[in-house]
Design a protein around this motif. Sequence first.
Motif, PDB file in Angstrom:
ATOM      1  N   ASP A  80       0.815  -1.213   0.000  1.00 59.53           N
ATOM      2  CA  ASP A  80       0.000   0.000   0.000  1.00 59.53           C
ATOM      3  C   ASP A  80       0.849   1.265   0.000  1.00 59.53           C
ATOM      4  OD1 ASP A  80      -2.633  -1.294   0.247  1.00 59.53           O
ATOM      5  OD2 ASP A  80      -1.890  -1.928   2.208  1.00 59.53           O
ATOM      6  N   MET A  81       2.076   1.165   0.490  1.00 59.88           N
ATOM      7  CA  MET A  81       2.968   2.320   0.581  1.00 59.88           C
ATOM      8  C   MET A  81       4.389   1.869   0.303  1.00 59.88           C
ATOM      9  SD  MET A  81       1.212   3.577   4.122  1.00 59.88           S
ATOM     10  CE  MET A  81       0.722   1.868   4.428  1.00 59.88           C
ATOM     11  N   VAL A  82       5.158   2.736  -0.350  1.00 58.17           N
ATOM     12  CA  VAL A  82       6.553   2.452  -0.669  1.00 58.17           C
ATOM     13  C   VAL A  82       7.394   3.673  -0.315  1.00 58.17           C
ATOM     14  CG1 VAL A  82       8.215   1.937  -2.501  1.00 58.17           C
ATOM     15  CG2 VAL A  82       5.971   0.831  -2.507  1.00 58.17           C
ATOM     16  N   THR A 141      11.424   0.342   1.227  1.00 57.16           N
ATOM     17  CA  THR A 141      10.563  -0.351   2.182  1.00 57.16           C
ATOM     18  C   THR A 141       9.142  -0.403   1.639  1.00 57.16           C
ATOM     19  OG1 THR A 141      11.933   0.438   4.017  1.00 57.16           O
ATOM     20  CG2 THR A 141       9.773  -0.445   4.570  1.00 57.16           C
ATOM     21  N   GLU A 142       8.614  -1.613   1.528  1.00 61.48           N
ATOM     22  CA  GLU A 142       7.262  -1.849   1.021  1.00 61.48           C
ATOM     23  C   GLU A 142       6.370  -2.190   2.205  1.00 61.48           C
ATOM     24  OE1 GLU A 142       8.869  -3.696  -3.216  1.00 61.48           O
ATOM     25  OE2 GLU A 142       8.268  -5.050  -1.600  1.00 61.48           O
ATOM     26  N   ILE A 143       5.290  -1.425   2.377  1.00 62.90           N
ATOM     27  CA  ILE A 143       4.494  -1.472   3.599  1.00 62.90           C
ATOM     28  C   ILE A 143       3.032  -1.712   3.259  1.00 62.90           C
ATOM     29  CG2 ILE A 143       3.888  -0.194   5.701  1.00 62.90           C
ATOM     30  CD1 ILE A 143       6.370   1.614   5.016  1.00 62.90           C
ATOM     31  N   TRP A 144       2.394  -2.576   4.062  1.00 59.28           N
ATOM     32  CA  TRP A 144       0.969  -2.826   3.934  1.00 59.28           C
ATOM     33  C   TRP A 144       0.229  -2.249   5.133  1.00 59.28           C
ATOM     34  CZ3 TRP A 144       4.691  -5.971   2.105  1.00 59.28           C
ATOM     35  CH2 TRP A 144       4.545  -6.488   0.804  1.00 59.28           C
ATOM     36  N   ARG A 145      -1.012  -1.797   4.894  1.00 60.34           N
ATOM     37  CA  ARG A 145      -1.839  -1.358   6.014  1.00 60.34           C
ATOM     38  C   ARG A 145      -2.016  -2.540   6.959  1.00 60.34           C
ATOM     39  NH1 ARG A 145      -4.219   1.091   1.518  1.00 60.34           N
ATOM     40  NH2 ARG A 145      -4.109   3.368   1.604  1.00 60.34           N
ATOM     41  N   ALA A 194      11.644  -5.117   2.725  1.00 60.41           N
ATOM     42  CA  ALA A 194      12.489  -4.095   2.095  1.00 60.41           C
ATOM     43  C   ALA A 194      13.402  -4.755   1.082  1.00 60.41           C
ATOM     44  CB  ALA A 194      13.301  -3.344   3.146  1.00 60.41           C
ATOM     45  N   ARG A 195      13.734  -4.002   0.052  1.00 61.25           N
ATOM     46  CA  ARG A 195      14.631  -4.496  -0.985  1.00 61.25           C
ATOM     47  C   ARG A 195      15.638  -3.418  -1.353  1.00 61.25           C
ATOM     48  NH1 ARG A 195      12.068  -7.143  -4.811  1.00 61.25           N
ATOM     49  NH2 ARG A 195      10.020  -7.163  -3.804  1.00 61.25           N
TER      50      ARG A 195
END
Length: 281
Positions: free
Chosen positions: A168-170, A253-257, A263-264
């Motif tokens: 949902d957010m990067v 950083t790849e983030i979900w609600r 992270a990659r």
Amino acid sequence: MIEYERLLNYPIPEVRQRLTRRDAVFYALSVGLGQDPMDRRQLDYVDADRVLRVLPSMPVVLAHPGFWVAHPDTGVDAVKVVHGEQSITLHAPLPAEGEVIGRTRVTGLVDKGEGKGALLYSEKELRDAGGRLLAVTGSTTFLRGDGGFGGPPGPVKPVNPVPETEPDMVVDLPTRPEQALYYRLNGDDNPLHADPEVAARAGFPRPILHGLCTLGVVAHALLRVLGDYEAGAMRSLSLRFSAPVFPGETIRTEIWRGGAFRARVVERDVVVVNNGAAVFA
């Protein structure tokens, strides 16, 4: 050679640290805050002349016992040690100054077998001078050169699942080429992060970034999008390190609600942190 009972009960000395505002600022700078001089929210963590806030990931370096597994009497092949997992649970607001006390102990030791290494679980309680519990940090250390000593094959900690949907957010945050040299001044002086010859012996082409520095960068990303830079908003986080970061690379950083994250490294498209879970107020 590891002796199971000896390492499981290894006497890690208590550490008392006189925390100063300068320490809090340095930690924030060492994990990359302050690179945008126009972001006033970051200034709250790096300008000691303001009402200073302390990054909620800082317990990992406070009252740190140092690279204690390198002591010869542990039996650990220290050159092949890799940080596997880390967790932080926050119990009270972190002070910007004052004495803090860290008590670290080994909580588990798993023998994965000859040639497969071992897992060392440890935990640190961080308290203030009055005895108030500030935070508990948990660590899994992968002892790549130490399997086959006759220890138990489990239990192994379960991992946090990451959704299969798009995040949902990067958040992309750069690291600096010399960042590991700064970060090691927080108390983690493993030469793997500074000496090219030691890195080569461990199988890396050059010194790698501390896993806990990567954690600090990822925690910054989480604090930005889930906590709006409010230090007290983070309650806990846990993650697994899946590949090294080389200083100078960009961490996405790849983030979900709900708090799941990974992270990659952008430049190599390699996942470096996986199975992340964060709880925010």
